[in-house]
Each structure stands twice: as C-alpha cells, then as structure tokens.
Design a protein around this motif. Sequence first.
Motif, PDB file in Angstrom:
ATOM      1  N   GLU A   1       0.842  -1.194   0.000  1.00  0.00           N
ATOM      2  CA  GLU A   1       0.000   0.000   0.000  1.00  0.00           C
ATOM      3  C   GLU A   1       0.876   1.243   0.000  1.00  0.00           C
ATOM      4  O   GLU A   1       1.900   1.302   0.693  1.00  0.00           O
ATOM      5  CB  GLU A   1      -0.919   0.032   1.214  1.00  0.00           C
ATOM      6  N   LEU A   2       0.453   2.250  -0.758  1.00  0.00           N
ATOM      7  CA  LEU A   2       1.227   3.478  -0.894  1.00  0.00           C
ATOM      8  C   LEU A   2       0.880   4.458   0.228  1.00  0.00           C
ATOM      9  O   LEU A   2      -0.294   4.751   0.478  1.00  0.00           O
ATOM     10  CB  LEU A   2       0.933   4.122  -2.249  1.00  0.00           C
ATOM     11  N   LEU A   3       1.910   4.974   0.891  1.00  0.00           N
ATOM     12  CA  LEU A   3       1.785   6.026   1.886  1.00  0.00           C
ATOM     13  C   LEU A   3       2.540   7.252   1.385  1.00  0.00           C
ATOM     14  O   LEU A   3       3.561   7.117   0.688  1.00  0.00           O
ATOM     15  CB  LEU A   3       2.365   5.598   3.238  1.00  0.00           C
ATOM     16  N   VAL A   4       2.054   8.435   1.719  1.00  0.00           N
ATOM     17  CA  VAL A   4       2.673   9.667   1.229  1.00  0.00           C
ATOM     18  C   VAL A   4       2.799  10.659   2.370  1.00  0.00           C
ATOM     19  O   VAL A   4       1.957  10.725   3.264  1.00  0.00           O
ATOM     20  CB  VAL A   4       1.858  10.265   0.054  1.00  0.00           C
ATOM     21  N   ARG A   5       3.883  11.453   2.321  1.00  0.00           N
ATOM     22  CA  ARG A   5       4.091  12.518   3.291  1.00  0.00           C
ATOM     23  C   ARG A   5       4.365  13.816   2.536  1.00  0.00           C
ATOM     24  O   ARG A   5       5.198  13.863   1.639  1.00  0.00           O
ATOM     25  CB  ARG A   5       5.268  12.188   4.208  1.00  0.00           C
TER      26      ARG A   5
ATOM     27  N   TRP B   1       2.216  10.786   7.836  1.00  0.00           N
ATOM     28  CA  TRP B   1       1.966   9.939   6.674  1.00  0.00           C
ATOM     29  C   TRP B   1       0.473   9.770   6.427  1.00  0.00           C
ATOM     30  O   TRP B   1      -0.312   9.663   7.364  1.00  0.00           O
ATOM     31  CB  TRP B   1       2.603   8.563   6.865  1.00  0.00           C
ATOM     32  N   THR B   2       0.110   9.754   5.146  1.00  0.00           N
ATOM     33  CA  THR B   2      -1.279   9.553   4.738  1.00  0.00           C
ATOM     34  C   THR B   2      -1.386   8.250   3.952  1.00  0.00           C
ATOM     35  O   THR B   2      -0.642   8.040   2.983  1.00  0.00           O
ATOM     36  CB  THR B   2      -1.767  10.721   3.863  1.00  0.00           C
ATOM     37  N   ARG B   3      -2.296   7.391   4.370  1.00  0.00           N
ATOM     38  CA  ARG B   3      -2.545   6.154   3.627  1.00  0.00           C
ATOM     39  C   ARG B   3      -3.425   6.472   2.421  1.00  0.00           C
ATOM     40  O   ARG B   3      -4.480   7.071   2.561  1.00  0.00           O
ATOM     41  CB  ARG B   3      -3.231   5.115   4.508  1.00  0.00           C
ATOM     42  N   THR B   4      -2.981   6.048   1.249  1.00  0.00           N
ATOM     43  CA  THR B   4      -3.716   6.379   0.028  1.00  0.00           C
ATOM     44  C   THR B   4      -4.805   5.374  -0.303  1.00  0.00           C
ATOM     45  O   THR B   4      -5.744   5.693  -1.050  1.00  0.00           O
ATOM     46  CB  THR B   4      -2.761   6.463  -1.177  1.00  0.00           C
ATOM     47  N   GLY B   5      -4.691   4.137   0.208  1.00  0.00           N
ATOM     48  CA  GLY B   5      -5.640   3.096  -0.184  1.00  0.00           C
ATOM     49  C   GLY B   5      -5.346   2.511  -1.548  1.00  0.00           C
ATOM     50  O   GLY B   5      -6.128   1.712  -2.068  1.00  0.00           O
TER      51      GLY B   5
END
Length: 512
Positions: A363-367, A390-394
């Motif tokens: 799963e992709l996480l972004v900061r 960090w934000t979980r993108t789903g």
Amino acid sequence: MSGEGNAASYFVDRHLVEGRGDHCAFREAGGRKRQISYAELADLSARTAGAFERAHVPREARALMLVLDQIEFPQIFWGALKAGVVPVPLNTLLATDVYELILRDSRATILFVSEELWPVVAPATKSAPDLKQIVVIADQAPDGTQSFADFMDGAGPVDTAACSEDEIAFWLYSSGSTGQPKGVRHVHGALKATSDTYGAHVLGIVPQDVIFSAAKLFFAYGLGNGMTFPMSVGATAILYNGRPTPDTVMDVINAEKPTIFCGVPTLYAATVMHLDHHEKPDAPLRRCISAGEALPMDVGKAWEAIWGVEILDGVGSTEMLHIFLSNAPGDVLYGSSGIAVPGYELRLVDEDGNDAAPGDIGELLVRGASAADGYWNKRGKSRSTFEGEWTRTGDKYEITADGRYIYCGRTDDMFKVSGIWVSPFEVEQALGSHPCVLEAAVVPAQDDSGLDKPKAFVVLKDTEGSDALSQELKDLVKERAGKWKYPRWIEFRNDLPKTATGKIQRFKLRGE
C-alpha cells in the motif's frame, strides 16, 4: 498587503502588488464568454467578503458552493477565504439525497448554487436545519432565495482576513468511489504547497500559459489545474461549464488555444477514438496531464502519436489535494505512475507495515505539506488514514528496481488467484490493448468451487461482442499478464459505473 497567512493574499492580491493586475485570470468558453482580470478578481472577491460580512455569515462558517465552472466560482471561493468563511465546493453531478446528506453533515449556513442546478438541490434544502440563506446565480431568484446580484449589490470591499497558514481554509467532499462522500478539511498553506511542488516542478506553468482543465473545479484535481496553478503565476484559466465530451473538449481547445490541457483517462481514451474520425484541432499544446485513475499505456501512446505531446500521468487524492506521484516532462514511462513529485516522500508497505521490496506489492503512503487536516466528524477514519505525517492512500503499487511505481489497484479492489495477488489494472490494461476495446473493469467472481477468479466487464468501440472476441481477449490477457490472470468470464457492456470524476466504481460490479 493585508491578510498575512491567508491563501487569498498569495493567489489573488499579490498579483496587483507585482504588476499583473491587468492579466486575464479566467475566461469562459462558449456561452457568454466573460473574462476577468486579476485586478477585477481582487476587487470582486473583496466585495464578496464584504457581502458575507453584511449577511452576518460568521468566520469559520461553511458556505456550500454548488457552482458550475464559471466566473462566479473563483469570486465566491476567494471572497469566502478573504472573509474567513470556509467554502465547500460540491460535485455538481450528485443526486438530491446526497446533497441532503452533505447539507446536514456540513451544517452550512449559506448555499450558493448555479441556476441550472437549483432543481436538483432545492428539495434537499427543505431538511437542512442550519441553512439560513440561499443565493442563486440567476437573473431571477426562485422563491425563498436571493439572486447573486442582490447578494453583491452595494457590498463594499473588506480587507483580507489575516490568519494562520494552519487554519482551515476550505473543505472538499471526497468523490466516493466506495461509500458516502466524506468532508475533507484543508488548511490555507496546502494550496501554496501544491503549486510549489507539482505546479512548479512537474507542470512547469508560467505566466504566458493558458490552461484548460476538463476536470472540474469542484474536486481536488480540477481545483489545482483550473484555479490555483494558473493563479500561482498569473496565467489564464479557461472555464467551461458544460459536460466534457470529446466533441465539446475539442471545440474548446480549437477556440481557446490552450497551452496546457488536463484530462482524465476515460476522456483521453474516448478522444483518441473520436480523433480517428475527426480532424485534430489546431492548438499550441505543450503539456498534457492525467489523473483520477491510472492511464492505460496504449491510450498514452496513441495520444502522443496524434498530438506530439506526452501525457504526464500522475496520482493524487482529495486527502493530499493534488498530485504527489507523477511522470515528469521528458521522463515518461507509460504504464507507470512515475516517481515522487519533488516535495513529497513515498513509502510502500506490506500488510504488516514493513517496507515492500522491489517487485512486491504494497500500500502506498505519502508525506507532504498539502495533507488534509482530517475528515469532518469521522475521527476513526481520520485516525486510520492520517498516521502522523503519513497519509494512507488506499492504493496498491509495485515499485521497480529503478524506483518507478506501477499501479495495481485500490486496496479494496485487489484479490488473490491461486494465492497470488492480481492487479485489476494490469488485466484491464491488457484488455485495453486490443483495438476493439474502449475500456474495461475487472473484479473478482467466484467459480463453481467458491474460489475467486477474474471477471471482466468490457466496453467496445465500434463492434459487437461475440464468443470469438471473448476468447481472443482471454488469450490476449494470458499472453500479456499471465495465464492465471485471464478473465474466466467476459461481459460486454455499453458503459461502466463511474463517479463524476471518472473513476470506475468496481464495487458496483461485484456480484453481478
């Protein structure tokens, strides 16, 4: 210049100080073809702020905007920010019951609505206990409402409200590819964060650009493309309030001569097919971008062959406000989502939270600085999505050895066949490479043994579905994606269920 910390100071008022007041900020395509300069927008948005004050709309109150892409949109949006009021642009294609849900959920005290949209939202306003005022953008206001002209009449300008960059500036409701939309709260500083990152480093927008976004202003991708990116440098944005079909989009491009075009994969695919039978418009396009869903490789290559301009496919979200992962000018690999946009960091994690190795799916996480402050009144969802910085993108991705990200599908859309993850997008891309296929969606379906196997829903171009074509498509997937990944069942459809932003709603196809 007043309004320290307020995004309106940077995107609107700054241009007067820096000598760009006479530059055209927005121009309408078709219809009335109105236009507005940066100086006019600065004055009108300040007067709109004054109208909010006169109407006793308090600071931090929500102002819903069910407004088409027209001159009044930026005027109301920036006027609200100048007044410290929180604008909430709404999807203009929803049903009455969804508007009722949002009216009650947001507790908005004022609603702005384009005349064309009033019949749909009017019934929803009857059960909105917090709604005190309705302003309709029309020559004649319906009973119980006020016209926008009357709302503005005689309102004097007020100074842009000073605030913290961390203060809530506006909300966006998520597009709802699964379930009900959620109110996503964004701060003032997030707008500049997206223009300083994607706008500057990937889009490379300059004051001389004319940008046309087929994606509408009501959602995050369109808001950046059609408003904040051009306004970050004093460029011109084309506003089109109609439905973006291949016919209408090509007409706008032919008439307005944009240098930058922003679309979504569904529109690019349909336009490529359209241009097989129609002449390409004469326009000075230098850059094209895509988001909303992953761009099929064959669509990107076909578009570039027609226009001589590559499509920069990228990934963004309502929660991150715009694109944080993208292909870059001169560095495009169709079939991939590219690399992190400068200013963002990415992680790919497995089901246990460990970093995924190249070739694995995670799963992709972004900061990044544009992350939302959270969801309105959904604490549990906020805590599971926003994990510290960090934000979980789903979204599920695979990372290659050279650091590129390959889209696999939404976390909820992935499934296993024979114990191996299957990416719906990989199978859909293989199907889309067939010359007869316009688009496809792949979901799991159970066979006679109760095991998950791929099922495909396929929309064709100019041909009829048949058993022979079905077998041909299955063989193509075996060859391109893998023998176990081929769809055991193929159902030909006239269209696929989508959100208003063009995302395929695969959950509606499961169980069919």
